[in-house]
Design a protein around this motif. Structure first.
Motif: not given
Ligand SMILES: Nc1ncnc2c1ncn2[C@@H]1O[C@H](COP(=O)(O)OP(=O)(O)OP(=O)(O)O)[C@@H](O)[C@H]1O
Ligand SMILES: [Mg+2]
Lengths: 305, 348
Positions: A136-141, A182-189
């Motif tokens: 969600l964090g990556i896909s929701v603007p 968004s950076p949190a989501a990207v870093t998580t993955r």
């Protein structure tokens, strides 16, 4: 080390020169002129063009720009008359940079924790939940998240102010959160997949065979090793965040640089376009240099040469 | 001699999408203080799973059945909680891994990696642990150890790294040292040095070693006793001499024939034909029957029990039953038997 850094800085200046050159000539092929007010008479237009040096041949304009830029003079904005580009950027960049830095710190730290938690609980409920959150964090603007945050924390629960800048730290909380998702989501993955690989490595098996607990293994061996590839991700991410976000700055009425850059393009504000492009390019290269240095600090196999 | 470990009726299954892989099917053995037990067998026979089980390091999908026992110092290790396992691992039972190129943390100084188990188990301070690590590095023959204690693994050769891995395993002076193919990844001269090092260390510390290999060649110089594994079972065990010169199980014959030797030689190298059985559905009877040219009718019906050859030597093959026909083993094995008879004659 000093030699390496000076070499990289030289390279940076050269790259910057290329970026300036490319941007300058690309701007020339943009259709339209900076002065498109229908009230302007041809006479007045000619005068304006002369005042800003736009009547000269392109190569002369280019050389002037370069010469001035070397002395630190990046011209005057067409849009905001009498404002020098240096001043405009000088006022607005620190605002964007502060917001970006806060979002970077929050995002990366959250990502490290969530990524590690996900990897350690691979394929169970915790991992699944974090997987959904990060998707969600990556896909929701971020602007949609911004609006949701404003609604919830600003109006519904009225916990934080929803707009403004410079009066109190609490004003920065909602935009920081919106920008950090968004950076949190990207870093998580990224951390998750790196850490899963590290946790199945032979040296983690050996650490286990030494009698270390899972927690000790993650803290002493797995984090450090999973961080190395993550650093390469953080460089461009930092450059991106520190140079401002148009939408977030708009939603929260933050006087940052992002907004300025975007409005400068349709209005053909050449000096501002050039100035912000230089800032972006420089920021990106400096961040990559910093992450390269950090990588060498964390990873003994990497030598700076 | 005193017994340090007794494994009884160990059964390990792995749950997979295809079904239960019956990786260890009733393995029992014991280990004496100061001795080296070699476990040999083809790939997939269950050597690594056996030893990982001894360290509580099996994969998450492993299932150890109820009746299994790993008796160490009067307790069944299988009853331990994870926190109790951590006190055993690296402290009382330690392990040397196969590939020294990947088994050290690339981002941690080697001295620190050796010091780590000391800080954990003996609660030493960092300084004291590093001091001890230096002594250990010298002990495993790392030249100019003091200069290299702050090196990182990538600065070292494979042989040196394996010495560091051995130093890590020895750090807390374990009673049992498990070495799972510790030299397979090294070239031959380095291999010999590492094996000698392990032997020397054992003489000083009197620890018991479980030495895993599929290379019978290295067993002769290393082991006191040998257990031969096939398809999740031990099929023959005895002293080194008994296994090398008086082997009874046709699988052991096959292994010996596929090993290059210089002494008792004639007939050349021969790989065992066929492949090991599928452990999802282990065959009825003797698992080796399908590949065994000496198989009897009963081998396909009923699993052979262990037959006693001597006080120390047992083999699970129906060929040892008194009703079985006398078979003539391959010529190289006959030569080994002849050598054995000679040895016995000399003794008498
Ligand atoms: N996690 C697992 N899941 C499913 N099957 C497994 C698992 N681990 C091991 N096995 C199976 O257990 C059997 C024994 O494996 P093991 O690793 O002990 O063999 P080995 O004798 O050590 O072989 P090698 O000489 O190749 O190291 C093999 O059939 C293997 O496929
Ligand atoms: Mg193995």
């Amino acid at each position: 080390m000093v030699k390496y850094i000076s070499k990289r800085l030289l390279l940076l200046v050269f790259t910057l020169f290329l970026v300036v050159t490319a941007t300058f000539f690309l701007m020339q092929v943009m259709p339209g002129t900076p002065f498109n007010n229908p009230k302007l008479t041809p006479d007045m237009l000619a005068q304006l063009n002369k005042a800003y040096g736009l009547d000269l041949p392109v190569w002369q304009q280019y050389l002037h720009y370069l010469a001035n830029a070397f002395t630190g003079d990046f011209g005057t904005s067409f849009q905001y008359q009498n404002q020098s580009v240096g001043m405009l950027i000088g006022q607005r960049l620190p605002v964007s940079a502060q917001l970006g830095a806060q979002a970077l710190v929050v995002g990366v730290i959250a990502g490290l924790f969530m990524g590690a938690a996900s990897a350690r609980n691979k394929n169970n409920k915790i991992d699944g939940t974090l997987g959904i959150i990060s998707t969600l964090g990556i896909s929701v603007p971020s602007f949609i998240l911004g609006i949701i945050l404003v609604y919830l924390f600003g109006f519904k629960w009225a916990l934080f102010p929803v707009s403004g800048w410079g009066d109190s730290f609490s004003e920065t909380i909602l935009p920081t959160l919106a920008l950090a998702v968004s950076p949190a989501a990207v870093t998580t993955r990224f951390v998750r997949s790196e850490m899963i690989e590290v946790l199945s490595s032979d040296y983690v098996q050996l650490a286990k065979a030494k009698g270390l607990s899972d927690k000790e293994i993650v803290n002493k061996h797995a984090y450090r090793n999973s961080m190395i590839p993550v650093l390469t991700l953080i460089g461009p991410m930092a450059a991106n965040l520190l140079t401002g976000s148009v939408l977030i700055e708009n939603i929260f009425s933050i006087p940052g640089i992002g907004q300025q850059f975007v409005t400068s393009i349709p209005s053909k504000d050449f000096p501002v376009i050039m100035g912000t492009t230089i800032v972006y390019a420089m920021m990106l290269m400096v961040m990559i240099l910093i992450t390269d240095i950090l990588t060498a600090v964390v990873d003994p196999r990497v030598r700076l040469r | 001699m005193s017994e340090v470990l007794k494994v009884e009726n160990l059964h390990v299954d792995f749950n997979t999408y295809a079904g239960k892989v019956k990786a260890i099917r009733d393995v029992s053995f014991s280990l004496e203080k100061g001795e080296t037990l070699a476990i040999v067998g083809e790939s997939g026979s269950g050597k690594s799973v056996t030893t990982k089980t001894l360290m509580g390091l099996n994969a998450k999908n492993a299932e150890i059945s109820e009746g299994s026992q790993l008796l160490f110092k009067g307790q069944n290790l299988l009853d331990l909680k994870e926190s109790e396992w951590q006190k055993i691992r690296g402290n009382e039972i330690a392990m040397i891994f196969q590939d020294p190129m990947t088994s050290l943390d690339p981002t941690m100084k080697i001295g620190m990696q050796i010091a780590e188990p000391l800080m954990k188990h003996q609660k030493l301070s960092k300084e004291a642990a590093l001091k001890r690590a230096l002594a250990l590095m010298e002990g495993v023959g790392i030249p100019a150890a003091a200069e290299h204690i702050d090196d990182y693994p990538h600065q070292w050769s494979g042989g040196m790294r394996q010495r560091a891995v051995i130093a890590i395993a020895l750090a807390a002076d374990p009673e049992i040292l498990i070495a799972d193919e510790p030299t397979t990844a090294l070239d031959v001269t380095i291999q010999a040095q590492i094996l000698k090092l392990m032997k020397d260390i054992q003489q000083q510390t009197d620890n018991a070693i479980i030495f895993i290999t599929h290379d019978l060649g290295v067993v002769a110089g290393m082991a006191d006793r040998v257990a031969v594994m096939y398809a999740g079972k031990i099929v023959e065990y005895g002293t080194v001499d008994e296994i090398f010169f008086n082997p009874q199980h046709p699988y052991t014959w096959g292994l010996l024939n596929s090993m290059p030797t210089t002494d008792t030689q004639s007939g050349g190298l021969q790989a065992i034909p066929g492949t090991p059985p599928d452990l999802l559905e282990p065959p009825k009877g003797d698992a080796f029957a399908a590949r065994n040219q000496y198989a009897l009718a009963i081998d396909r019906q009923e699993e052979p029990p262990f037959f006693k050859v001597s006080e120390t030597h047992y083999a699970a093959t129906w060929l040892l039953d008194e009703r079985a026909p006398k078979v003539t083993p391959p010529i190289p094995i006959q030569n080994r038997w002849a050598h054995w008879a000679q040895l016995k004659g000399n003794e008498a």
